[in-house]
Write an enzyme that holds these catalytic residues in place. Structure first.
Site, PDB file in Angstrom:
ATOM      1  N   CYS A   8     -97.406 -27.021  43.618  1.00 39.33           N
ATOM      2  CA  CYS A   8     -96.110 -27.547  44.061  1.00 39.33           C
ATOM      3  C   CYS A   8     -95.870 -28.955  43.516  1.00 39.33           C
ATOM      4  O   CYS A   8     -94.833 -29.219  42.894  1.00 39.33           O
ATOM      5  CB  CYS A   8     -96.012 -27.505  45.580  1.00 39.33           C
ATOM      6  SG  CYS A   8     -97.469 -28.116  46.441  1.00 39.33           S
ATOM      7  N   TYR A   9     -96.816 -29.862  43.720  1.00 37.70           N
ATOM      8  CA  TYR A   9     -96.651 -31.214  43.164  1.00 37.70           C
ATOM      9  C   TYR A   9     -96.508 -31.154  41.637  1.00 37.70           C
ATOM     10  O   TYR A   9     -95.611 -31.803  41.070  1.00 37.70           O
ATOM     11  CB  TYR A   9     -97.858 -32.088  43.509  1.00 37.70           C
ATOM     12  CG  TYR A   9     -97.954 -32.619  44.930  1.00 37.70           C
ATOM     13  CD1 TYR A   9     -96.948 -33.417  45.466  1.00 37.70           C
ATOM     14  CD2 TYR A   9     -99.077 -32.375  45.707  1.00 37.70           C
ATOM     15  CE1 TYR A   9     -97.069 -33.943  46.746  1.00 37.70           C
ATOM     16  CE2 TYR A   9     -99.208 -32.898  46.985  1.00 37.70           C
ATOM     17  CZ  TYR A   9     -98.199 -33.686  47.512  1.00 37.70           C
ATOM     18  OH  TYR A   9     -98.322 -34.212  48.765  1.00 37.70           O
TER      19      TYR A   9
END
Ligand SMILES: NC(=O)c1ccc[n+]([C@@H]2O[C@H](COP(=O)([O-])OP(=O)(O)OC[C@H]3O[C@@H](n4cnc5c(N)ncnc54)[C@H](OP(=O)(O)O)[C@@H]3O)[C@@H](O)[C@H]2O)c1
Length: 327
Positions: A144-145
């Protein structure tokens, strides 16, 4: 109508996929199951939640594609079995995000369970890997990051608009759903509500993933925990190449993402979590601050950062319209 299986269905990303597939007109949820062998079907805790079935490989064999919503280390053997059954696999864990076992071992501190599969996986940052994703058998869904950082960073590095001799600083903040459904001291309501903290300084496993896929070691990543449920906001500080101004970086990103359904580059103003929560979109803004260019990038960690991008990838792997189920 093609058929999908979601394994690891009881977690946040599994439930998100169930919601997305309910709106899909050419991919139906056929198996919504635990990923644990011999796991009994349990009634959901909430009446509003769809029940999670026991894992039945005969039913998985009837599917076209399998989403693995399981932790790293658990996904790889499941992927191997699904591939042996001839399925298309999108793995949401980190098991296939590194092309070699040494990189995986360095980041995850254990041996890769199925290293022979690593070279065949496509890193599914969809807008940047579309050609390889058509018909792909094994897709590593990005973290996600990393998704929030690589979408703006990759085109700029590729266009040589960034000074590679200077360190790129990625300061990221995520809602608590990024940690999954298992309670921990850090994510407990009592510790996260009205609080804000940095964690994983210099040790977070997304740092090597971001460095690898950005193609530079001169990059620092610091994650923070926001007292919200969903969303990631990454602020990226970088030195532009000599003589280059922020406007050139903005133009490069606008050009790179022209016509993209899920990536929006702002002409003015700054993006906020609210603008992307519950969507599969990434919103990006580019500004100037002294000698640095500052990029702000926001996504919903459970959608563009996980299940939404996974569905984009599965759609491409199965030859379906990329945005199906995501509009
Ligand atoms: N949350 C996010 O924002 C996000 C974003 C990007 C990627 N991811 C990745 O996506 C994957 C799923 O994330 P999540 O947030 O949905 O996690 P989660 O809420 O913790 O759910 C994990 C799922 O995996 C199952 N599971 C756990 N340990 C298992 C084991 N040893 N064997 C078989 N099944 C097991 C759980 O089943 P039980 O109910 O039986 O425990 C549950 O269904 C993870 O690899 C995560 O790193 C998550």
């Amino acid at each position: 109508m093609k058929k999908a299986a979601v394994l690891g269905a009881s977690g946040y990303t599994g439930r998100e996929l169930q919601r997305l597939l309910a709106r899909h007109d050419s991919l139906a949820l056929h198996v919504f199951a635990s990923a644990r062998e011999g796991s009994p079907a349990e009634p959901p805790e909430l009446e509003s939640e769809p029940p999670v079935e026991a894992l039945d490989w005969e039913r998985v064999a009837q599917c076209d594609g399998v989403f693995l919503c399981t932790p790293h280390g658990t996904s790889a053997p499941l992927a191997q079995r699904c591939l042996e059954l001839g399925k298309h696999v999108v793995d949401l864990s980190a098991d296939f995000r590194f092309p070699d076992a040494a990189g995986y071992r360095a980041a995850y501190a254990h041996e890769h369970p199925c290293p022979a599969l690593l070279p065949g996986a496509v890193y599914g940052l969809t807008e940047r890997a579309r050609e390889q994703l058509h018909g792909a058998r094994l897709v590593a869904n990005p973290g996600c990051y990393p998704t929030s950082i690589l979408l703006p960073l990759q085109p700029l590095l590729e266009a040589r608009l960034v000074d590679r001799e200077r360190t790129i600083v990625c300061d990221s903040k995520s809602g608590v759903s990024g940690a999954g459904k298992t309670p921990s001291a850090r994510t407990l309501f009592g510790n996260s509500h009205e609080n804000f903290l940095a964690y994983g300084l210099g040790t977070h496993r997304h740092q090597p993933e971001i460095r690898l896929h950005a193609g530079t070691e001169r990059l620092v990543f610091v994650p923070h925990l926001l007292p919200v449920f969903r969303g990631i906001l990454s602020t990226i500080y970088l030195a532009p190449a000599a003589g280059v101004r922020a406007a050139a970086l903005r133009d490069c990103l606008r050009e790179s993402y022209t016509g993209e359904r899920f990536v929006r580059v702002f002409e003015r103003g700054l993006p906020e979590l609210r603008g992307v929560q519950n969507t599969n979109e990434c919103h990006i803004a580019v500004g100037e601050c002294g000698e640095l260019v500052v990029i702000v990038s926001v996504i919903d960690n459970l959608l563009k950062g996980a299940s939404g991008q996974a569905l984009q990838n599965m759609n491409l792997a199965l030859g379906l319209p990329e945005a199906a189920g995501l509009a």
